[in-house]
Write a protein that holds these residues in place. Structure first.
Motif, short mmCIF file in Angstrom:
data_model
loop_
_atom_site.label_atom_id
_atom_site.label_comp_id
_atom_site.label_asym_id
_atom_site.label_seq_id
_atom_site.Cartn_x
_atom_site.Cartn_y
_atom_site.Cartn_z
N ILE A 169 0.75 -0.98 -0.03
CA ILE A 169 -0.13 0.00 0.04
C ILE A 169 0.81 1.18 0.03
O ILE A 169 0.53 2.30 -0.48
CB ILE A 169 -0.83 0.00 1.26
CG1 ILE A 169 -1.83 -1.00 1.09
CG2 ILE A 169 -1.73 1.24 1.33
CD1 ILE A 169 -2.77 -1.46 2.08
N TYR A 170 2.04 1.31 0.67
CA TYR A 170 2.74 2.62 0.90
C TYR A 170 3.43 2.65 -0.58
O TYR A 170 3.36 3.92 -1.06
CB TYR A 170 4.13 2.16 1.75
CG TYR A 170 5.12 3.11 1.51
CD1 TYR A 170 5.04 4.34 1.95
CD2 TYR A 170 6.16 2.51 1.04
CE1 TYR A 170 5.99 5.21 1.56
CE2 TYR A 170 7.28 3.47 0.46
CZ TYR A 170 7.12 5.05 0.93
OH TYR A 170 8.33 5.84 0.58
N TYR A 171 3.84 1.73 -1.43
CA TYR A 171 4.09 1.92 -2.77
C TYR A 171 3.20 2.63 -3.69
O TYR A 171 3.56 3.56 -4.31
CB TYR A 171 4.72 0.59 -3.33
CG TYR A 171 6.20 0.34 -3.09
CD1 TYR A 171 6.86 1.17 -2.26
CD2 TYR A 171 6.58 -0.94 -3.30
CE1 TYR A 171 8.30 0.50 -1.71
CE2 TYR A 171 7.90 -1.42 -3.14
CZ TYR A 171 8.73 -0.31 -1.99
OH TYR A 171 9.88 -0.83 -1.85
N LEU A 172 1.91 2.42 -3.25
CA LEU A 172 0.87 3.01 -4.19
C LEU A 172 0.81 4.37 -3.90
O LEU A 172 0.52 5.15 -4.63
CB LEU A 172 -0.40 2.25 -3.82
CG LEU A 172 -0.61 0.66 -4.48
CD1 LEU A 172 -1.80 0.10 -4.18
CD2 LEU A 172 -0.44 0.62 -5.99
N LEU A 199 -1.63 -8.17 12.68
CA LEU A 199 -0.14 -8.20 12.25
C LEU A 199 -0.15 -8.01 10.59
O LEU A 199 0.93 -7.60 10.01
CB LEU A 199 0.83 -9.18 12.55
CG LEU A 199 0.84 -9.44 13.93
CD1 LEU A 199 1.75 -10.79 14.50
CD2 LEU A 199 1.77 -8.29 14.41
N THR A 200 -0.81 -8.86 9.96
CA THR A 200 -1.21 -8.64 8.48
C THR A 200 -1.39 -7.35 7.98
O THR A 200 -0.72 -6.74 7.05
CB THR A 200 -2.32 -9.67 7.89
OG1 THR A 200 -1.85 -11.09 8.47
CG2 THR A 200 -2.40 -9.71 6.36
N CYS A 201 -2.43 -6.45 8.48
CA CYS A 201 -2.70 -5.34 8.29
C CYS A 201 -1.42 -4.17 8.25
O CYS A 201 -1.20 -3.67 7.62
CB CYS A 201 -3.98 -5.00 8.81
SG CYS A 201 -5.55 -5.45 8.50
N TYR A 202 -0.77 -4.67 9.54
CA TYR A 202 0.48 -3.93 9.82
C TYR A 202 1.27 -3.98 8.68
O TYR A 202 1.98 -3.06 8.37
CB TYR A 202 0.92 -4.33 11.15
CG TYR A 202 2.08 -3.55 11.39
CD1 TYR A 202 2.68 -2.28 11.59
CD2 TYR A 202 3.56 -4.60 11.23
CE1 TYR A 202 3.88 -1.91 12.01
CE2 TYR A 202 4.87 -4.17 11.39
CZ TYR A 202 5.07 -3.01 11.80
OH TYR A 202 6.37 -2.48 11.97
N LEU A 203 1.71 -5.24 8.08
CA LEU A 203 2.50 -5.26 7.38
C LEU A 203 2.10 -4.69 5.71
O LEU A 203 2.92 -4.43 5.02
CB LEU A 203 2.88 -6.86 7.13
CG LEU A 203 3.60 -7.41 8.19
CD1 LEU A 203 3.81 -9.09 8.01
CD2 LEU A 203 5.27 -6.94 8.33
N PHE A 204 0.96 -5.05 5.63
CA PHE A 204 0.29 -4.46 4.50
C PHE A 204 0.49 -2.72 4.38
O PHE A 204 0.64 -2.34 3.27
CB PHE A 204 -1.34 -4.48 4.13
CG PHE A 204 -1.43 -6.04 3.66
CD1 PHE A 204 -0.63 -6.72 3.06
CD2 PHE A 204 -2.73 -6.60 4.25
CE1 PHE A 204 -0.84 -8.21 2.47
CE2 PHE A 204 -3.17 -7.79 3.48
CZ PHE A 204 -1.98 -8.68 2.92
N LEU A 205 0.61 -2.21 5.44
CA LEU A 205 0.65 -0.88 5.54
C LEU A 205 2.12 -0.34 5.85
O LEU A 205 2.30 0.75 5.98
CB LEU A 205 -0.30 -0.20 6.69
CG LEU A 205 -1.83 -0.56 6.60
CD1 LEU A 205 -2.54 -0.25 7.70
CD2 LEU A 205 -2.36 0.41 5.44
N SER A 206 2.98 -1.17 6.12
CA SER A 206 4.39 -0.69 6.22
C SER A 206 5.29 -0.42 5.07
O SER A 206 4.95 -0.91 4.07
CB SER A 206 5.14 -2.07 6.84
OG SER A 206 4.73 -2.59 8.16
N THR A 207 6.16 0.30 5.51
CA THR A 207 7.19 0.86 4.43
C THR A 207 8.13 -0.20 4.15
O THR A 207 8.68 0.01 3.00
CB THR A 207 7.77 1.98 4.73
OG1 THR A 207 8.37 1.89 5.82
CG2 THR A 207 6.55 3.36 5.02
N THR A 208 8.42 -1.14 4.98
CA THR A 208 9.19 -2.27 4.83
C THR A 208 8.83 -3.45 5.14
O THR A 208 8.27 -3.49 6.29
CB THR A 208 10.65 -1.74 5.61
OG1 THR A 208 11.31 -0.47 5.44
CG2 THR A 208 11.83 -2.81 5.52
#
Length: 464
Positions: free
Chosen positions: A330-333, A385-394
């Motif tokens: 999501i961050y890349y988008l 944790l999944t949502c956190y990773l989807f929203l992470s920059t790394t």
């Protein structure tokens, strides 16, 4: 003596029966052995074709091994231990983080606080004259790690120090020490994970989707990432909680947080565990649990505590969470939208907004889901944790370890799919500047999000 000989004979007969009647499992164990050997001793991460072929082959073998044995427990445990021990004498080939682990452990054993200086500072001071493998460790960890303060919590630092106690004082001996700690943690996860599954009346064979997962073996035992130790303490904490041993559960949850900070964000999810049938919160019990977690963490940090430590540690955590970008979705988008509107990389702004969204998602899971059973609690942890990773920059590959562990206690399987396609993120290392191919990232996340949406939203509606 006769009884002993009979016992040995029976064991040999048991092994021969396995070989005779379980020829396919033996074949897949041998194939896996060969593939893991090549992975450990004959692979460089820039060789993308070989990396993908070996990894894919290992996943196929793991699936067939688990299925063809009929979940024969002893055979699968033997395979899990064998594959891990195969890596024992190898130097990690997909990650250089272990150099920093050894460095921090050496500092601690030298009586120095690893949180108060960077490797670059220590090299400039020239004070570490009796430091083993000084130059090789400093160059091996890379300039990014060398110029920043350590971000590893205190219990992790203790593990680094223990690994350096292994004889010979060489990098390989320290690697062996680190590896034995991680293998021991995996065996602990096997033991308590199986017991927890049995307590929940779920098939105990599910534990092998974690223990024999090539992603887990390669990223933990192979690349020496300590998420496996964190998972061990988390699973042990959940098992103790399921048995009503709240104080011990809180202490081991604190241990998990003191290996990696990530489980800290899961604390709100325990809110409804202490809820009664008439929807009243047992406030005293809840506060006792949180207090036990907090006090244990505080005690573990106390030996390193100082004003400078607080400054350095908070600075480093902020740096890792807000200044780097790798394998994001999501961050890349949002980054592309930012480029279109402003012409600049808006990571400084976006990296502040996305964590807020993560917190709101976690709080909604805490207050609106019934997390009063281990399965429900595990599901909420997994989704948080999944949502956190989807929203992470790394999103480094080893970040998925906790998802793979938690999913075996739930009805979700998308983390297993992600653990396979995550290997695509390593293709960036084939480029001299480590530049990512966004089409490959798109392929990875399209696959993962498709399974995620199906399992979390579509399948649920069909059942309803």
């Amino acid at each position: 003596m006769l009884e002993l000989n009979n016992s040995i004979f029976e064991r040999m007969l048991g092994v021969s029966n396995i070989i005779k009647y379980k020829k396919l499992p033996v074949l897949f164990i041998l194939l896996s052995f060969g593939l893991y050997f090549m992975f450990a001793y004959d692979l460089v991460r820039t060789d993308s074709a070989k990396l993908l072929l070996l990894y894919s082959g290992l996943f196929i073998c793991a699936y067939k091994l688990i299925k063809t044995t009929g979940f024969y427990f002893r055979v699968l445990v033997f395979a899990a231990i064998l594959f891990r021990l195969l890596f024992l004498l190898s130097i990690p080939n997909l990650s250089q983080d272990f150099y920093r682990f050894i460095w921090d452990g050496q500092l601690l054993l030298s009586g120095l606080n690893p949180y108060l200086s960077t490797p670059d500072m220590q090299m400039e001071l020239g004070a570490l004259t009796d430091f083993s493998n000084l130059s090789e460790l400093h160059s091996g960890m890379g300039s990014l790690s060398a110029r920043n303060f350590t971000n590893y919590p205190p219990l992790n630092q203790l593990c680094f120090a223990l690994a350096n106690l292994f004889p010979e004082n060489s990098i390989l001996s320290s690697v062996i020490g680190l590896r034995l700690i991680i293998i021991s943690a995996d065996l602990g996860t096997l033991y308590f994970g199986k017991k927890l599954l049995e307590h929940l009346k779920l098939p105990s064979s599910r534990i092998f989707w974690y223990i024999l997962n090539p992603f887990i073996i390669i990223e933990l035992t192979g690349n020496l990432h300590f998420e496996g130790v964190m998972v061990f303490f988390l699973v042990l904490s959940l098992y103790l909680l399921s048995r009503g041993k709240r104080l011990k559960s809180a202490i081991f949850l604190a241990f998990s947080i003191s290996i990696k900070l990530i489980p800290l964000m899961l604390l709100p999810l325990f809110f409804k565990w202490f809820k009664t049938e008439d929807d009243k919160i047992k406030l005293v019990a809840l506060l006792k649990y949180y207090s036990a977690v907090g006090l244990t963490i505080l005690l573990l940090f106390t030996p390193f505590f100082s004003t400078q430590f607080i400054t350095n540690y908070s600075q480093t955590i902020g740096l890792w969470f807000g200044n780097f970008e790798f394998n994001a979705s999501i961050y890349y988008l949002l980054r592309e939208v930012g480029y279109t509107i402003t012409g600049y990389n808006e990571i400084a702004t976006i990296s502040k907004i996305l964590p807020i969204i993560s917190v709101l998602i976690i709080l909604s899971l805490a207050f609106f889901k019934k997390n009063n059973t281990i399965q429900a609690l595990s599901s909420s942890m997994l989704l948080a944790l999944t949502c956190y990773l989807f929203l992470s920059t790394t999103v480094h590959p080893w970040y998925l370890t906790t998802l793979v562990a938690l999913c075996i206690f739930t009805n979700y399987r998308f983390p297993l799919v992600w653990s396979f396609v995550i290997i695509l993120s390593y293709l960036a290392y084939a480029n001299t500047d480590y530049k990512e191919n966004l089409w490959i990232i798109l392929l990875e996340y399209t696959t993962v999000l498709s399974f995620f949406i199906w399992e979390v939203f579509v399948r649920k509606r069909i059942r309803d």
